[in-house]
Design an enzyme around this catalytic site. Structure first.
Site, PDB file in Angstrom:
ATOM      1  N   ASN A 144     -13.356 -23.617   0.606  1.00  0.00           N
ATOM      2  CA  ASN A 144     -14.008 -23.898   1.584  1.00  0.00           C
ATOM      3  C   ASN A 144     -15.787 -23.775   1.103  1.00  0.00           C
ATOM      4  OD1 ASN A 144     -16.153 -21.270   2.300  1.00  0.00           O
ATOM      5  ND2 ASN A 144     -14.328 -20.288   1.546  1.00  0.00           N
ATOM      6  N   PHE A 148     -22.351 -19.533   4.806  1.00  0.00           N
ATOM      7  CA  PHE A 148     -22.973 -18.516   5.404  1.00  0.00           C
ATOM      8  C   PHE A 148     -23.252 -19.056   6.910  1.00  0.00           C
ATOM      9  CE2 PHE A 148     -24.581 -15.576   1.965  1.00  0.00           C
ATOM     10  CZ  PHE A 148     -23.303 -15.081   1.616  1.00  0.00           C
ATOM     11  N   SER A 214     -20.806 -15.356  -2.939  1.00  0.00           N
ATOM     12  CA  SER A 214     -20.544 -16.516  -2.578  1.00  0.00           C
ATOM     13  C   SER A 214     -21.082 -17.821  -3.125  1.00  0.00           C
ATOM     14  CB  SER A 214     -20.987 -16.587  -0.999  1.00  0.00           C
ATOM     15  OG  SER A 214     -20.709 -18.169  -0.350  1.00  0.00           O
ATOM     16  N   ASN A 216     -21.395 -20.714  -2.177  1.00  0.00           N
ATOM     17  CA  ASN A 216     -21.779 -21.826  -1.382  1.00  0.00           C
ATOM     18  C   ASN A 216     -23.046 -21.516  -0.739  1.00  0.00           C
ATOM     19  OD1 ASN A 216     -19.201 -22.889  -1.453  1.00  0.00           O
ATOM     20  ND2 ASN A 216     -18.491 -21.145   0.083  1.00  0.00           N
ATOM     21  N   THR A 217     -24.148 -20.816  -1.359  1.00  0.00           N
ATOM     22  CA  THR A 217     -25.336 -20.668  -0.927  1.00  0.00           C
ATOM     23  C   THR A 217     -26.133 -20.649  -2.411  1.00  0.00           C
ATOM     24  OG1 THR A 217     -25.035 -19.085   0.846  1.00  0.00           O
ATOM     25  CG2 THR A 217     -27.197 -19.185  -0.046  1.00  0.00           C
ATOM     26  N   LYS A 254     -19.861  -7.126  -3.606  1.00  0.00           N
ATOM     27  CA  LYS A 254     -18.958  -8.183  -3.801  1.00  0.00           C
ATOM     28  C   LYS A 254     -19.205  -8.884  -4.982  1.00  0.00           C
ATOM     29  CE  LYS A 254     -15.744 -10.965  -1.051  1.00  0.00           C
ATOM     30  NZ  LYS A 254     -15.245 -11.266   0.303  1.00  0.00           N
ATOM     31  N   ASN A 283     -14.742 -12.325  -4.993  1.00  0.00           N
ATOM     32  CA  ASN A 283     -15.185 -13.598  -3.886  1.00  0.00           C
ATOM     33  C   ASN A 283     -14.219 -14.687  -4.396  1.00  0.00           C
ATOM     34  OD1 ASN A 283     -16.321 -15.228  -1.768  1.00  0.00           O
ATOM     35  ND2 ASN A 283     -18.063 -13.767  -1.929  1.00  0.00           N
TER      36      ASN A 283
END
Length: 395
Positions: A144, A148, A214, A216-217, A254, A283
């Site tokens: 994925n 966010f 994460s 993805n940021t 996390k 994560n």
């Protein structure tokens, strides 16, 4: 418009199943038959719906309670007391499924011992363009790059306040609630974003998660660096400690599985120095383990599911050792069986979470993991989950 599209796809599924078959399938759905979900229903839905549409439909159904009630009854063996709370069982839903706090009660109904919502960012944001979720069924994995996507603090606060009294009773009964906090993509002050999350949602949570892992940021994972992490967590703790005593949640961090040995040592050092209440390990991974078979394995994003399992368990093992077993760990990554859960617990996790397993096995996987975990605890001579935490370090 999008919801009408999902309804149309669901109606198509009804037609495909047919009259008599539908009646029998409805019975199997209602009773939570594990084989039916794993071998028939979930593969059928995956064939009808793209991953994000399936995710949204699952959240919708869960929010309406249109799922089988958990049949497995939690025994005292599964109870854990950690982070200042009783957990009826150690199996929680990881952040990412219920990003906006829409389906909390349905998730408890599914049999989870705790629910973690989010990640929630201060301001609403769309996240990355679609498509941004990809199944790798051959690998029991998902990639994925949601980025966010969030309804924002105000909307989520409203939802949680509407059920605040109910949650207080659930928490007392051993079903705590966690809230995972993120930063906005365009924010220039990450620490302030997390601090705002603490101020707004801290009074409504049993624990908060500072998500700095994460993939993805852009720039988010750099916050795991020692100096950046110390500055960020110092501010977060100041905000948490400023809340009324009755509403002071535990604070967890996390972390990613893609860390160097030095990164892990630095994180452990900061966590111990500041008195952080716990870690969530891990994560998703940006690595692509050898042997992945899925055609979409090269898509950009975080990989979750079975290929992450051993990497996350090893990271749990290392972080438990680096913190001398004094910092509670929630283990997440590739959990789909009681064996997976126990491996993480023996490595040092006090609790575990799953998410990707729901994609492939459906809601009955929750009861399956708990049932298998209890059987393995007995088989290996443990009196309960608590006795097994960190057992591999005592051999």
């Amino acid at each position: 418009m999008a919801w009408r599209h999902l309804k149309k796809r669901a109606q198509d599924a009804v037609i495909i199943l047919g009259g008599g078959g539908l009646l029998f399938a409805s019975y199997l759905m209602a009773t939570g038959d594990e084989r039916f979900y794993a071998e028939h229903l979930m593969p059928t839905l995956q064939g009808l719906l793209d991953p994000e549409s399936a995710h949204r439909l699952a959240v919708r159904f869960t929010s309406l309670g249109l799922l089988p009630r958990a049949r497995f009854q939690d025994s005292d063996m599964l109870e854990v007391r950690v982070l200042g709370h009783k957990f009826r069982n150690p199996v929680g839903i990881a952040a990412g499924f219920d990003k906006h706090g829409e389906a909390v009660d349905g998730l408890y109904k599914m049999g989870f011992g705790f629910v973690e919502i989010g990640s929630v960012t201060p301001k609403p944001q769309e996240g990355n363009p679609r498509p941004r979720v990809f199944r790798l069924p051959e690998d029991q994995a998902v990639i994925n790059r949601y980025g966010f996507n969030s309804h924002g603090l105000s909307v989520v606060e409203h939802r949680l306040r509407a059920r605040q009294q109910k949650q207080a009773k659930l928490t007392e009964d051993g079903l705590p609630l966690g809230v995972n906090l993120g930063k906005n993509k365009t924010s220039v002050d990450a620490a302030e974003d997390y601090a705002e999350g603490v101020r707004v949602l801290g009074p409504l949570a049993d624990y908060l998660v500072v998500n700095v892992s994460s993939p993805n940021t852009a720039g988010l994972r750099s916050l795991q660096g020692k100096a950046e992490l110390r500055r960020l967590l110092t501010k977060v703790l100041q905000e948490r400690d400023g809340l009324r005593r009755v509403h002071r949640p535990a604070v967890l961090v996390k972390i990613a599985p893609d860390l160097t040995s030095q990164d892990k040592e630095d994180i452990a050092s900061v966590v111990k120095e500041l008195g952080i209440d716990g870690l969530i390990v891990t994560n998703t991974t940006v690595s692509r383990p050898a042997g992945l078979q899925g055609a979409l394995r090269s898509e950009t994003g975080g990989l979750s599911g079975k290929p992450l399992r051993d990497l996350s368990t090893q990271t749990i093992r290392e972080m438990y050792a680096l913190t001398q077993g004094r910092v509670p760990i929630i283990g997440v990554g590739g959990v789909s069986s009681g064996q997976d859960a126990l491996e993480k617990i023996r490595a040092g996790a006090s609790l575990v979470q799953l998410y990707t397993a729901l994609t492939f096995w459906g809601p009955p996987v929750v009861g399956k993991v708990k049932r298998e975990l209890e059987a393995l605890l007995k088989e290996q001579g443990f009196g309960g989950v608590t006795d097994a935490i960190g057992a591999d370090h005592r051999r």
